[in-house]
Design an enzyme around this catalytic site. Structure first.
Site, PDB file in Angstrom:
ATOM      1  N   ASP A   1     134.149  45.263 -48.399  1.00  0.00           N
ATOM      2  CA  ASP A   1     133.963  46.640 -48.856  1.00  0.00           C
ATOM      3  C   ASP A   1     132.533  47.065 -48.528  1.00  0.00           C
ATOM      4  OD1 ASP A   1     135.195  48.848 -50.709  1.00  0.00           O
ATOM      5  OD2 ASP A   1     133.138  48.563 -51.407  1.00  0.00           O
TER       6      ASP A   1
ATOM      7  N   ASN B   1     128.135  59.578 -46.999  1.00  0.00           N
ATOM      8  CA  ASN B   1     128.950  60.792 -47.006  1.00  0.00           C
ATOM      9  C   ASN B   1     128.288  61.919 -47.780  1.00  0.00           C
ATOM     10  OD1 ASN B   1     131.192  60.216 -45.407  1.00  0.00           O
ATOM     11  ND2 ASN B   1     132.285  59.188 -47.063  1.00  0.00           N
TER      12      ASN B   1
ATOM     13  N   HIS C   1     130.611  64.021 -43.939  1.00  0.00           N
ATOM     14  CA  HIS C   1     131.736  63.154 -43.574  1.00  0.00           C
ATOM     15  C   HIS C   1     131.755  62.817 -42.083  1.00  0.00           C
ATOM     16  CE1 HIS C   1     133.778  63.040 -47.442  1.00  0.00           C
ATOM     17  NE2 HIS C   1     133.433  64.322 -47.602  1.00  0.00           N
TER      18      HIS C   1
ATOM     19  N   ASP D   1     132.336  59.110 -40.818  1.00  0.00           N
ATOM     20  CA  ASP D   1     133.316  58.672 -39.817  1.00  0.00           C
ATOM     21  C   ASP D   1     132.636  57.885 -38.700  1.00  0.00           C
ATOM     22  OD1 ASP D   1     135.283  59.902 -41.263  1.00  0.00           O
ATOM     23  OD2 ASP D   1     135.483  61.634 -39.930  1.00  0.00           O
TER      24      ASP D   1
ATOM     25  N   ASP E   1     136.716  52.784 -47.070  1.00  0.00           N
ATOM     26  CA  ASP E   1     135.666  51.889 -46.564  1.00  0.00           C
ATOM     27  C   ASP E   1     135.979  50.446 -46.917  1.00  0.00           C
ATOM     28  OD1 ASP E   1     135.310  52.167 -49.280  1.00  0.00           O
ATOM     29  OD2 ASP E   1     133.124  52.288 -49.202  1.00  0.00           O
TER      30      ASP E   1
ATOM     31  N   ARG F   1     127.076  36.367 -41.397  1.00  0.00           N
ATOM     32  CA  ARG F   1     126.808  37.073 -40.139  1.00  0.00           C
ATOM     33  C   ARG F   1     127.332  38.507 -40.182  1.00  0.00           C
ATOM     34  NH1 ARG F   1     129.380  35.050 -35.930  1.00  0.00           N
ATOM     35  NH2 ARG F   1     130.551  33.387 -36.947  1.00  0.00           N
TER      36      ARG F   1
END
Length: 331
Positions: free
Chosen positions: A193, A201, A206, A210, A236, A257
């Site tokens: 997440d 945002n 937005h 994106d 997300d 990583r």
């Protein structure tokens, strides 16, 4: 007797000795490269029915009878024929007219024949036209099937793809997980997440969000193997599937990583966007039976534990001390 060449292009005129003295152009084409004229008819053709005819006398006795023949050499097609006696200077010769019957399609292929090789009234020409029409229809059908198959594959791919990032979607992930469980393969499941994505945002809009998601997808893909899978399952949220993985240390290294790579700044329209990632993971080998619902719940629980530990870190179920320092000075 050139008229015979046009009306009966597969005729043969036999001398009283049984030798061919004239042959239609199509018959000559069938017999090639051997010589037709001057050759004994029964040396070229075997009479299948009636059988046991060995000489001209036997042939002449078959006046108006239906003949079944085949070549003694070359393709063994069945020929149909009819014989009529001919008066040749006081001796009896014969006119034999041949056709391919139902084997005309194979004969056209094997002897390289065209419509010009048949009499205009021969039903074989109709069969050839039907064959050409059928071949054209089959070719169009094949092309249509290819287009339909391509469209089906494209539609299926689209149904399994997240349109924004090009990653797999949840539907594709469920399908792949089912196949892996059925196959009894080891795998690792990672729930990732993004941290601070809402701030991107809210601050930059937005379009910037994106763009960040697309960059995130490319960066994650650069760190996994071709056999591994990444699916975007929420705004997300991502689930990563590592095929054949059963090592906790290896999974921890991949998680580290990924976090380091995703913490690198993302530029959009001259502005810097900063995010991080929290990760929860689990391994198939930790379970007696592959229960996908339980594994997803455990990786999700590990993810929330990573969030509570300060974000920008990972946890592997069952929760251990593996963490990374949280991201500092995120803007």
């Amino acid at each position: 007797m050139a008229v015979l060449d046009r009306i009966c292009p597969m005729h043969a005129v036999l001398a009283p000795t049984g030798h061919i003295v004239q042959a239609g152009p199509t018959l000559a084409k069938v017999i090639m490269p051997r010589a037709v004229t001057g050759t004994r008819f029964l040396d070229l053709f075997e009479l299948v029915r009636p059988a046991y005819v060995q000489d001209m006398t036997g042939l002449l006795a078959l006046d108006a009878a239906r003949l079944r023949l085949r070549l003694r050499a070359g393709p063994r097609h069945a020929f149909k024929g009819v014989l009529a006696p001919l008066d040749m200077a006081g001796a009896r010769g014969a006119l034999v007219n041949l056709s391919f019957g139902i084997s005309v399609i194979e004969a056209v292929r094997d002897f390289g024949l065209t419509g010009a090789d048949f009499a205009a009234t021969d039903l074989a020409t109709e069969m050839l036209y039907m064959l050409e029409a059928k071949s054209a229809a089959m070719e169009e059908s094949r092309k249509l099937n290819l287009r339909l198959e391509g469209a089906r594959i494209a539609a299926q791919e689209q149904a399994y793809t997240d349109t924004l990032t090009g990653l797999k979607n949840r539907r594709a992930l469920d399908h792949i997980l089912y196949r892996m469980v059925q196959g009894g393969e080891d795998f690792a499941l990672m729930h990732l997440d993004l941290d601070y994505f809402k701030r991107v945002n809210d601050t930059h809009g937005h379009a910037a969000g994106d763009h960040v998601l697309q960059v995130v997808a490319r960066r994650m893909l650069s760190l996994i193997r071709p056999s591994d899978v990444i699916a975007r399952v929420g705004g997300d949220e991502f689930i990563l599937l590592f095929v054949g993985s059963n090592a906790r240390d290896w999974l921890a290294d991949v998680a580290q990583r990924l976090i380091r790579r995703l913490e690198e700044p993302v530029e959009h329209d001259g502005r810097i966007c900063r995010i991080s990632a929290s990760i929860g993971a689990t391994l198939r080998c930790l379970y007696d039976h592959a229960d996908i619902a339980r594994m997803l719940a455990d990786s999700d629980q590990a993810l929330y534990a990573a969030k509570e530990a300060g974000r920008g870190c990972y946890m592997i179920h069952p929760h251990g001390p593996e963490t990374r320092a949280t991201l500092r000075d995120v803007g």
